[in-house]
Motif scaffolding. Structure first.
Motif, PDB file in Angstrom:
ATOM      1  N   ALA A   1      11.485 -13.516   3.286  1.00 18.08           N
ATOM      2  CA  ALA A   1      10.557 -14.715   2.975  1.00 18.08           C
ATOM      3  C   ALA A   1      10.800 -14.743   0.996  1.00 18.08           C
ATOM      4  O   ALA A   1      10.105 -15.513   0.362  1.00 18.08           O
ATOM      5  N   ASP A   2      10.979 -13.288   0.483  1.00 16.40           N
ATOM      6  CA  ASP A   2      10.623 -13.056  -1.047  1.00 16.40           C
ATOM      7  C   ASP A   2      12.062 -13.449  -1.667  1.00 16.40           C
ATOM      8  O   ASP A   2      13.328 -12.626  -1.217  1.00 16.40           O
ATOM      9  N   GLY A   3      12.169 -14.589  -2.258  1.00 17.25           N
ATOM     10  CA  GLY A   3      13.662 -14.867  -2.921  1.00 17.25           C
ATOM     11  C   GLY A   3      14.111 -16.710  -2.174  1.00 17.25           C
ATOM     12  O   GLY A   3      13.568 -16.546  -0.873  1.00 17.25           O
ATOM     13  N   ASP A   4      14.519 -17.262  -3.111  1.00 15.97           N
ATOM     14  CA  ASP A   4      15.449 -18.230  -2.233  1.00 15.97           C
ATOM     15  C   ASP A   4      16.738 -18.286  -1.752  1.00 15.97           C
ATOM     16  O   ASP A   4      17.653 -19.300  -1.406  1.00 15.97           O
ATOM     17  N   ALA A   5      16.980 -16.805  -0.894  1.00 13.03           N
ATOM     18  CA  ALA A   5      18.738 -16.641  -0.296  1.00 13.03           C
ATOM     19  C   ALA A   5      18.720 -17.480   0.799  1.00 13.03           C
ATOM     20  O   ALA A   5      17.892 -17.311   1.664  1.00 13.03           O
ATOM     21  N   PRO A   6      19.481 -18.088   1.443  1.00 17.80           N
ATOM     22  CA  PRO A   6      19.050 -18.615   1.970  1.00 17.80           C
ATOM     23  C   PRO A   6      19.445 -17.485   3.481  1.00 17.80           C
ATOM     24  O   PRO A   6      19.208 -16.337   3.241  1.00 17.80           O
ATOM     25  N   VAL A   7      18.555 -17.587   4.949  1.00 17.04           N
ATOM     26  CA  VAL A   7      17.607 -16.652   5.727  1.00 17.04           C
ATOM     27  C   VAL A   7      18.603 -17.409   7.283  1.00 17.04           C
ATOM     28  O   VAL A   7      18.790 -18.284   7.822  1.00 17.04           O
ATOM     29  N   LEU A   8      19.469 -16.732   7.867  1.00 16.12           N
ATOM     30  CA  LEU A   8      20.279 -16.814   9.137  1.00 16.12           C
ATOM     31  C   LEU A   8      19.452 -16.433  10.547  1.00 16.12           C
ATOM     32  O   LEU A   8      19.464 -15.240  10.413  1.00 16.12           O
ATOM     33  N   VAL A   9      18.590 -17.323  11.214  1.00 15.86           N
ATOM     34  CA  VAL A   9      17.382 -16.631  12.123  1.00 15.86           C
ATOM     35  C   VAL A   9      18.725 -17.128  13.437  1.00 15.86           C
ATOM     36  O   VAL A   9      19.000 -18.422  14.007  1.00 15.86           O
ATOM     37  N   GLN A  10      18.939 -16.269  14.295  1.00 12.31           N
ATOM     38  CA  GLN A  10      19.627 -15.611  15.147  1.00 12.31           C
ATOM     39  C   GLN A  10      19.157 -15.105  16.567  1.00 12.31           C
ATOM     40  O   GLN A  10      18.291 -13.487  16.427  1.00 12.31           O
ATOM     41  N   GLY A  11      19.101 -15.265  17.637  1.00 14.15           N
ATOM     42  CA  GLY A  11      18.149 -15.101  18.288  1.00 14.15           C
ATOM     43  C   GLY A  11      18.591 -15.933  20.240  1.00 14.15           C
ATOM     44  O   GLY A  11      18.479 -17.500  19.907  1.00 14.15           O
ATOM     45  N   GLU A  12      18.369 -15.844  20.752  1.00 10.79           N
ATOM     46  CA  GLU A  12      18.203 -16.550  22.638  1.00 10.79           C
ATOM     47  C   GLU A  12      17.377 -18.056  22.507  1.00 10.79           C
ATOM     48  O   GLU A  12      16.915 -17.292  21.314  1.00 10.79           O
ATOM     49  N   PRO A  13      17.368 -19.204  23.237  1.00 10.05           N
ATOM     50  CA  PRO A  13      17.476 -19.642  23.206  1.00 10.05           C
ATOM     51  C   PRO A  13      15.338 -19.600  24.035  1.00 10.05           C
ATOM     52  O   PRO A  13      15.669 -18.826  24.705  1.00 10.05           O
ATOM     53  N   GLY A  14      14.539 -20.165  23.180  1.00 11.30           N
ATOM     54  CA  GLY A  14      13.267 -19.644  23.175  1.00 11.30           C
ATOM     55  C   GLY A  14      12.554 -18.422  22.389  1.00 11.30           C
ATOM     56  O   GLY A  14      11.200 -17.973  22.662  1.00 11.30           O
ATOM     57  N   THR A  15      13.344 -17.969  21.425  1.00  7.34           N
ATOM     58  CA  THR A  15      13.014 -16.718  21.342  1.00  7.34           C
ATOM     59  C   THR A  15      11.545 -16.664  20.064  1.00  7.34           C
ATOM     60  O   THR A  15      11.045 -15.864  19.427  1.00  7.34           O
ATOM     61  N   GLY A  16      11.889 -17.427  19.528  1.00  5.78           N
ATOM     62  CA  GLY A  16      10.822 -18.723  18.796  1.00  5.78           C
ATOM     63  C   GLY A  16      11.177 -18.581  17.160  1.00  5.78           C
ATOM     64  O   GLY A  16      10.767 -18.562  16.393  1.00  5.78           O
ATOM     65  N   LYS A  17      12.382 -19.439  17.156  1.00  9.31           N
ATOM     66  CA  LYS A  17      13.495 -19.320  15.848  1.00  9.31           C
ATOM     67  C   LYS A  17      12.847 -20.427  15.009  1.00  9.31           C
ATOM     68  O   LYS A  17      11.942 -19.367  13.544  1.00  9.31           O
TER      69      LYS A  17
ATOM     70  N   LEU B   1      31.404 -20.934   5.780  1.00  8.05           N
ATOM     71  CA  LEU B   1      30.289 -21.086   5.717  1.00  8.05           C
ATOM     72  C   LEU B   1      28.971 -19.816   6.663  1.00  8.05           C
ATOM     73  O   LEU B   1      28.124 -19.379   5.761  1.00  8.05           O
ATOM     74  N   LEU B   2      29.784 -19.178   7.141  1.00 15.14           N
ATOM     75  CA  LEU B   2      28.825 -18.338   7.586  1.00 15.14           C
ATOM     76  C   LEU B   2      28.721 -16.992   6.430  1.00 15.14           C
ATOM     77  O   LEU B   2      27.783 -16.805   6.510  1.00 15.14           O
ATOM     78  N   LYS B   3      29.977 -17.352   5.568  1.00 15.84           N
ATOM     79  CA  LYS B   3      29.719 -16.033   3.775  1.00 15.84           C
ATOM     80  C   LYS B   3      28.197 -16.854   3.219  1.00 15.84           C
ATOM     81  O   LYS B   3      27.519 -15.806   2.834  1.00 15.84           O
ATOM     82  N   GLU B   4      28.142 -18.203   3.267  1.00 20.59           N
ATOM     83  CA  GLU B   4      27.370 -18.633   2.423  1.00 20.59           C
ATOM     84  C   GLU B   4      25.198 -19.145   3.139  1.00 20.59           C
ATOM     85  O   GLU B   4      24.855 -18.454   2.673  1.00 20.59           O
ATOM     86  N   ILE B   5      25.700 -18.983   4.576  1.00 20.48           N
ATOM     87  CA  ILE B   5      24.354 -18.859   5.318  1.00 20.48           C
ATOM     88  C   ILE B   5      23.658 -17.408   5.618  1.00 20.48           C
ATOM     89  O   ILE B   5      22.588 -17.628   5.316  1.00 20.48           O
ATOM     90  N   ALA B   6      24.654 -16.399   5.700  1.00 19.94           N
ATOM     91  CA  ALA B   6      24.352 -15.079   5.669  1.00 19.94           C
ATOM     92  C   ALA B   6      24.240 -13.692   5.367  1.00 19.94           C
ATOM     93  O   ALA B   6      24.756 -12.481   5.732  1.00 19.94           O
ATOM     94  N   SER B   7      23.626 -14.527   3.891  1.00 20.19           N
ATOM     95  CA  SER B   7      23.209 -13.104   3.401  1.00 20.19           C
ATOM     96  C   SER B   7      22.251 -12.763   3.720  1.00 20.19           C
ATOM     97  O   SER B   7      22.355 -11.239   3.652  1.00 20.19           O
ATOM     98  N   ARG B   8      21.676 -13.176   4.525  1.00 17.44           N
ATOM     99  CA  ARG B   8      19.499 -12.057   5.081  1.00 17.44           C
ATOM    100  C   ARG B   8      19.794 -13.119   6.194  1.00 17.44           C
ATOM    101  O   ARG B   8      19.600 -14.223   6.886  1.00 17.44           O
ATOM    102  N   ILE B   9      20.029 -11.820   7.467  1.00 18.02           N
ATOM    103  CA  ILE B   9      19.726 -12.705   8.793  1.00 18.02           C
ATOM    104  C   ILE B   9      18.734 -11.391   9.223  1.00 18.02           C
ATOM    105  O   ILE B   9      18.841 -10.238   8.576  1.00 18.02           O
ATOM    106  N   LEU B  10      18.243 -12.406  10.109  1.00 18.73           N
ATOM    107  CA  LEU B  10      16.636 -11.670  11.024  1.00 18.73           C
ATOM    108  C   LEU B  10      17.134 -12.424  12.125  1.00 18.73           C
ATOM    109  O   LEU B  10      17.106 -13.527  12.744  1.00 18.73           O
ATOM    110  N   PRO B  11      16.792 -11.500  13.075  1.00 20.15           N
ATOM    111  CA  PRO B  11      17.244 -11.788  14.429  1.00 20.15           C
ATOM    112  C   PRO B  11      15.835 -11.792  15.321  1.00 20.15           C
ATOM    113  O   PRO B  11      15.491 -11.317  14.791  1.00 20.15           O
ATOM    114  N   THR B  12      15.389 -12.957  16.372  1.00 13.93           N
ATOM    115  CA  THR B  12      14.860 -12.924  17.251  1.00 13.93           C
ATOM    116  C   THR B  12      14.629 -12.024  18.676  1.00 13.93           C
ATOM    117  O   THR B  12      16.029 -12.576  18.961  1.00 13.93           O
ATOM    118  N   PRO B  13      14.090 -11.236  18.840  1.00 10.75           N
ATOM    119  CA  PRO B  13      14.505 -10.702  20.184  1.00 10.75           C
ATOM    120  C   PRO B  13      13.847 -11.340  22.003  1.00 10.75           C
ATOM    121  O   PRO B  13      13.286 -12.147  21.432  1.00 10.75           O
TER     122      PRO B  13
END
Length: 509
Positions: free
Chosen positions: A208-224, A347-359
């Motif tokens: 949440a700190d800064g404006d770098a793109p974040v990729l939220v990655q996880g199975e359906p229903g995990t609260g992305k 596109l992956l290079k641009e959006i994946a500077s920060r990856i946030l996996p949801t368990p």
């Protein structure tokens, strides 16, 4: 080895007459170069300086004068010869502030102060540049977190300035502490106490700190989507728009128009051009859901937008600046997708500077009880009724279920159970019809089942996972909507649109 010229310590208290005269005009100009503006030395009748200062300077006389002035007011001072010595000392000792006697001009002084500030991390030391250098260097220090004062400076004035600087630093530290405390409270919507959820909260705070793109990655229903909302609420754009765009429910042409906007006149907007989601999210956050479903052509355009930080509407020639925090979500490993040629690497290079996996919920089963209570409390607040209790038998069923639909499936089950019964308990009878498979042996193999039986089980479990939504079920199974409706009709479900057609538990025996 650090060359410490002299160290002085004193606890004497010094009484002085008040100096009511303000600093001269040159000092005003100097202090405007720092975030903290001190326009006058408000020296009190009696003051004690308890700070421990690191004094840096290559000229013995001026360095000694500063040290003596600090000691005269009861402070402590450690003097070193060069900024390099100061950097080494700052890494091993704690100081309240740094006083740098600057005699050189230009980039060397600015570089030295920058190095001192960097070396003093994470403790927020204050750098005071007590300079005899020409004033041409002041403009070069505009971005540095320091206060610049010019000689002659008597001990009373120096002591007063130090007190104001330290008070300002204490206020900033308190504000930082309260901000961090508030941010931690903002993650309480991410329910659970397991190690997986604690890690998710911590990583969410960092992303949440800064404006770098974040990729939220996880199975359906995990609260992305929930995580994306928390990222927005914790960031500096929380007071600005929060806009979403789901790539999985739009055609390529419609998605392109929705994302970038269109210069064509929109009759629904009084003849004005149609704005895109990038326009609507200006200054705020845009969440691009299921970005893996974005058409390749649009992926290329979107990658260029993120790379150049500008975009233009369809049919337009002028560019608009991109002032938007971009959050994307996906259920796939996009690195694997890119290697297979199913997703653009640029596109992956641009959006994946920060990856946030949801368990997945199966990886934090300890949180099922807390999640169930959380959903029951929310439903009770909406209905204005006491929350239902959870018998031990019900909790055993919930704890042993596979949860292919993750937290979303659990929430849907709790909502249905509360909707069809007004009793005080969430009994096993209320939840069993909504479970897609037996709960006692969810890890058992499917040995002995025919292909047709396995197909039916997959379709019915997916249908239940999406709460009877045929469009989402067909999309998840990657079959046509008519094919799905035909299968459900064969299984005894009512025709689409008929009574009970969206209730997967009401099927033929």
């Amino acid at each position: 080895m650090t060359n410490i010229i002299s160290t002085h310590d004193s606890s004497r208290r010094f009484k002085s007459a008040a100096l009511n005269q303000p600093m001269d005009h040159r000092n005003d100009h100097n202090l405007n170069a720092s975030p903290l503006k001190i326009y006058g030395a408000d020296v009190r009748q009696e003051q004690t300086l308890t700070a421990h200062a690191l004094v840096v300077g290559d000229q013995l006389d001026s360095r000694t004068a500063v040290v003596d002035g600090l000691v005269e007011f009861g402070g402590r001072a450690t003097a070193v010869h060069s900024p390099a010595d100061a950097e080494l000392l700052l890494r091993s000792q704690q100081f309240d502030l740094v006083i740098y006697n600057v005699h050189e001009d230009g980039e060397s002084a600015v570089a030295a102060i920058t190095a001192l500030v960097t070396s003093s991390q994470p403790t927020p030391h204050i750098v005071i540049a007590h300079t005899a250098a020409p004033f041409a260097m002041i403009d070069k220090m505009q971005s540095q977190p320091c206060v610049v004062i010019a000689p002659p400076v008597n001990p009373e004035m120096l002591c007063s300035i130090i007190q104001q600087v330290l008070a300002h630093a204490e206020m900033i530290a308190e504000n930082t502490r309260l901000t961090r405390q508030l941010a931690q409270r903002g993650t309480h919507d991410i329910v659970g106490n397991s190690a997986a959820i604690s890690e998710l909260r911590l990583r969410t705070l960092r992303c949440a700190d800064g404006d770098a793109p974040v990729l939220v990655q996880g199975e359906p229903g995990t609260g992305k989507q929930l995580v994306a909302r928390v990222l927005h609420d914790l960031g500096s754009r929380a007071h600005r728009p929060f806009i979403t765009l789901d790539c999985s429910i739009l055609t390529a042409a419609h998605l392109e128009r929705e994302l970038f906007g269109d210069t064509a006149v929109d009759s629904f907007r009084g003849g004005e051009p149609r704005p895109g989601r990038l326009d609507l999210a200006a200054g705020g956050t845009l969440v691009v859901q299921n970005i893996d479903e974005m058409a390749f052509m649009i992926q290329a355009d979107f990658a260029q937008v993120l790379r150049e930080r500008r975009f233009r509407r369809l049919g337009a020639t002028e560019y608009r600046p991109l002032d938007t925090h971009i959050i994307t979500t996906t259920r796939y490993d996009l690195s694997h997708q890119a290697r297979q040629g199913l997703f653009r690497e640029d596109l992956l290079k641009e959006i994946a500077s920060r990856i946030l996996p949801t368990p997945a919920l199966k990886n934090h089963r300890d949180d099922i009880a807390a999640l169930t209570e959380h959903f029951l409390r929310n439903i009770a607040l909406k209905q204005g009724k006491p929350a239902k209790r959870i018998p031990a038998a019900t909790m055993d069923i919930l704890a042993n279920y596979a949860w292919p639909g993750n937290v979303q499936e659990l929430e849907n089950l709790i909502e249905r159970g509360c909707a069809i019964d007004c009793g005080p308990k969430l009994t096993p009878e209320l939840i069993r019809p909504w479970l897609a498979a037996p709960t006692q042996d969810h890890n058992s193999s499917e040995t002995g089942m025919s292909l047709k039986e396995m197909e039916r089980k997959l379709i019915e479990s997916t249908f239940a996972r999406f709460a009877g939504n045929r469009e989402k079920t067909a999309q998840a199974l990657q079959i046509g909507l008519r094919t799905l409706s035909g299968k459900l009709r064969d299984y005894g479900y009512p025709p689409r649109g008929g009574p009970g057609s969206n209730q997967p538990f009401k099927r033929a025996a």
